[in-house]
Design a protein around this motif. Structure first.
Motif, PDB file in Angstrom:
ATOM      1  N   LYS A  27       0.833  -1.207   0.000  1.00  0.00           N
ATOM      2  CA  LYS A  27       0.000   0.000   0.000  1.00  0.00           C
ATOM      3  C   LYS A  27       0.867   1.256   0.000  1.00  0.00           C
ATOM      4  N   ALA A  28       1.950   1.262   0.765  1.00  0.00           N
ATOM      5  CA  ALA A  28       2.854   2.414   0.799  1.00  0.00           C
ATOM      6  C   ALA A  28       3.523   2.612  -0.564  1.00  0.00           C
ATOM      7  N   LEU A  29       3.932   1.516  -1.183  1.00  0.00           N
ATOM      8  CA  LEU A  29       4.540   1.592  -2.507  1.00  0.00           C
ATOM      9  C   LEU A  29       3.544   2.145  -3.524  1.00  0.00           C
ATOM     10  N   MET A  30       2.311   1.677  -3.463  1.00  0.00           N
ATOM     11  CA  MET A  30       1.282   2.154  -4.374  1.00  0.00           C
ATOM     12  C   MET A  30       0.991   3.638  -4.133  1.00  0.00           C
ATOM     13  N   LYS A  56      -0.771   8.311  -8.776  1.00  0.00           N
ATOM     14  CA  LYS A  56      -1.311   9.643  -8.508  1.00  0.00           C
ATOM     15  C   LYS A  56      -2.318   9.498  -7.372  1.00  0.00           C
ATOM     16  N   PRO A  57      -2.553  10.562  -6.594  1.00  0.00           N
ATOM     17  CA  PRO A  57      -3.472  10.459  -5.446  1.00  0.00           C
ATOM     18  C   PRO A  57      -4.852   9.926  -5.806  1.00  0.00           C
ATOM     19  N   SER A 102      -8.803   5.378  -5.855  1.00  0.00           N
ATOM     20  CA  SER A 102      -9.666   4.473  -6.630  1.00  0.00           C
ATOM     21  C   SER A 102      -9.240   3.026  -6.452  1.00  0.00           C
ATOM     22  N   TRP A 103      -7.932   2.792  -6.476  1.00  0.00           N
ATOM     23  CA  TRP A 103      -7.407   1.433  -6.290  1.00  0.00           C
ATOM     24  C   TRP A 103      -7.775   0.899  -4.911  1.00  0.00           C
TER      25      TRP A 103
END
Length: 71
Positions: free
Chosen positions: A41-44, A49-50, A55-56
């Motif tokens: 999650k941190a990598l993503m 983009k925010p 959305s992800w």
């Protein structure tokens, strides 16, 4: 995020692609790359983009909720 900073760019790209896929779980990513769900999650968050990250995360949460409903 220290562990992800030491990853080669190719691995980061592959992890992002896997995380964006609806067919790959966090457990699969952890098995392949040794990153737990918090690290992914941190990598993503750092890579996307925010708006794309939000959305992800919504899609991942919704998918997890649906999966729990069927069990």
């Amino acid at each position: 995020m220290k562990k992800t900073q030491s990853l080669p760019l190719e691995h980061i790209s592959e992890i992002v692609q896997m995380a964006l896929s609806d067919h790959v779980s966090f457990a699969d990513i952890e098995q392949d790359f040794g990153l737990d769900d918090k690290a992914v999650k941190a990598l993503m968050r750092d890579t996307l983009k925010p708006g794309s990250y939000k959305s992800w995360r919504k899609r991942v949460r919704d998918f997890a909720d649906r999966r729990a409903h069927y069990k």
